[in-house]
Scaffold this active site. Structure first.
Site, PDB file in Angstrom:
ATOM      1  N   SER A 145      17.748  18.685  24.806  1.00  0.00           N
ATOM      2  CA  SER A 145      17.832  19.883  25.647  1.00  0.00           C
ATOM      3  C   SER A 145      18.006  21.181  24.871  1.00  0.00           C
ATOM      4  O   SER A 145      18.007  22.258  25.483  1.00  0.00           O
ATOM      5  CB  SER A 145      18.975  19.737  26.655  1.00  0.00           C
ATOM      6  OG  SER A 145      18.585  18.883  27.712  1.00  0.00           O
ATOM      7  N   LYS A 195      15.660  23.881  25.604  1.00  0.00           N
ATOM      8  CA  LYS A 195      15.880  24.896  26.638  1.00  0.00           C
ATOM      9  C   LYS A 195      16.219  26.270  26.058  1.00  0.00           C
ATOM     10  O   LYS A 195      16.243  27.254  26.802  1.00  0.00           O
ATOM     11  CB  LYS A 195      16.978  24.444  27.597  1.00  0.00           C
ATOM     12  CG  LYS A 195      16.615  23.205  28.420  1.00  0.00           C
ATOM     13  CD  LYS A 195      17.698  22.889  29.443  1.00  0.00           C
ATOM     14  CE  LYS A 195      17.344  21.693  30.312  1.00  0.00           C
ATOM     15  NZ  LYS A 195      17.684  20.406  29.699  1.00  0.00           N
ATOM     16  N   SER A 243      23.039  22.216  31.544  1.00  0.00           N
ATOM     17  CA  SER A 243      21.747  21.745  31.032  1.00  0.00           C
ATOM     18  C   SER A 243      20.930  21.049  32.105  1.00  0.00           C
ATOM     19  O   SER A 243      20.250  20.049  31.847  1.00  0.00           O
ATOM     20  CB  SER A 243      21.957  20.805  29.836  1.00  0.00           C
ATOM     21  OG  SER A 243      20.760  20.634  29.119  1.00  0.00           O
TER      22      SER A 243
END
Length: 382
Positions: free
Chosen positions: A51, A54, A111
């Site tokens: 993640s 991101k 997240s």
């Protein structure tokens, strides 16, 4: 970026063996404002990052906000595709309506994959269109070893990045200071308290000066983290990829940031008043012109304790011929640390100077004549 640190004095980055306790397969420590690499371990090795992907998604969200393309109060209706994400999520229902800001909070703090896709669809119309923009933006930033196949960071063959490239994206993201309003939140209640978000960045509660940024964990990536911190004007970005567990990604980040803050500081340019002398003007209506320096950098990165050793040298023209335009280049000031140049500043004319002409001389003569004709005749006292 007038308010940033635009110059740096840096030796070769420290090698992996120089700092004990960095338990990551690849890592980097970078100055957020200069891009100077202060520590490097396999930072150009292509890897999955979970993640931490991101960071790029968030950059595009913030750019859309700052450009006015979207607003924090936009209401977004959740699609079936966003609802189908799984993994880390806030369990968005198909047709549920949530504001851009609440979805953004859930991406930053928890997240949330479903929120990431919902935002991507809102910004670009579809995840596919958003992905195209992610890869385009990566190329624009010089992220030459990065390729995105999804917005969330799910393991997927052909999706990869590097610690160095992540630091580049994080550096760009941190220029949007609004992001820190969300990255520094520890807990937040959504849906009127029905959903509680808890920050996946555990350093928020324990590390002085921490400001963000993004965790990531998958089977292929291991435990990853991109951290940002600031103390006394020094802004750092750290990235660790491939740690064996969550505790190691945070302890390794702590070691990196500790090294940066222990060894580097900022020096703010302070030009001595006597450094810039007026420059003589040849053939001008004024005999000289005042010189002014353009302080293009607000501060520079220097080794810890070296700020008091900074010196300045001015290289100005001996004279300049009229006409002189305001802003005309007159020379350069150099900010030095020993023999090393930290930063240079252009020195320019503070005001214009007209050339001497017959008409200007005649005008002065007439004014002088008129003035003298109105003066009372002098005399001596008795």
């Amino acid at each position: 970026m007038a308010a940033g640190l635009l110059a740096v004095f840096v030796p070769a980055p420290r090698a992996a063996a120089d700092i004990d306790g960095i338990e990551a397969k690849s890592a980097i420590l970078m100055s957020a404002d200069t891009g100077a690499v202060l520590y490097d371990r396999n930072s150009h090795e292509k890897r999955a990052c979970g993640s931490v992907t991101k960071v790029m998604s968030l950059l595009l969200f913030m750019e859309a906000l700052d450009s006015g393309q979207v607003s924090l109060t936009d209401e977004i209706t959740v699609s079936e595709f966003a609802n189908s994400m799984g993994g880390s999520e806030i369990w968005l229902e198909v047709g549920e309506v949530m504001t851009f800001e609440d979805l953004l909070r859930s991406v930053v703090i928890q997240s949330a994959n479903d929120s990431t896709v919902a935002l991507a669809e809102h910004v670009a119309g579809s995840e596919e269109a958003f992905l195209n923009r992610m890869n385009e933006r990566a190329a624009e930033l010089g992220m030459n070893d990065t390729h995105y196949l999804n917005t969330t960071g799910f393991d997927e063959e052909g999706q990869y990045t590097t610690a160095y490239d992540i630091a580049l994206a994080a550096r760009e993201l941190t220029k949007h200071e609004k992001i820190f309003d969300y990255t520094t939140i520890w807990m937040y209640d959504l849906r009127g308290g029905k959903t509680q978000l808890t920050n996946t960045n555990k350093l928020i509660k324990t590390y002085p000066g921490i400001t963000g940024l993004k965790t990531g964990t998958t089977d292929n990536a291991g435990n990853c983290f991109c951290g940002t911190a600031e103390r006394d004007g020094l802004k750092l970005i750290s990235v660790v990829l491939g740690c064996e567990n969550s505790a190691l990604r945070f302890s390794s980040t702590t070691k990196l940031l500790d090294y940066g803050f222990a060894n580097w500081s900022v020096a703010v340019p302070e030009l001595p008043e006597e450094l810039l002398q007026p420059v003589p003007v040849l053939g001008g209506m004024e005999r000289q012109v005042e010189a002014a320096a353009e302080l293009d950098c607000a501060a520079v990165l220097v080794p810890k304790g070296a700020a008091g050793q900074v010196t300045y040298t001015a290289e100005l023209q001996n004279d300049v011929e009229a006409p002189v335009e305001k802003g005309q280049l007159l020379g350069t000031v150099r900010m030095m640390l020993g023999e090393e140049e930290l930063c240079s500043f252009a020195v320019r004319a503070a005001s214009p100077v007209e050339p001497v002409t017959f008409a200007s001389l005649f005008s002065i003569f007439c004014k002088t004549l008129v003035t003298s004709s109105f003066e009372a005749p002098g005399g001596s006292e008795k």
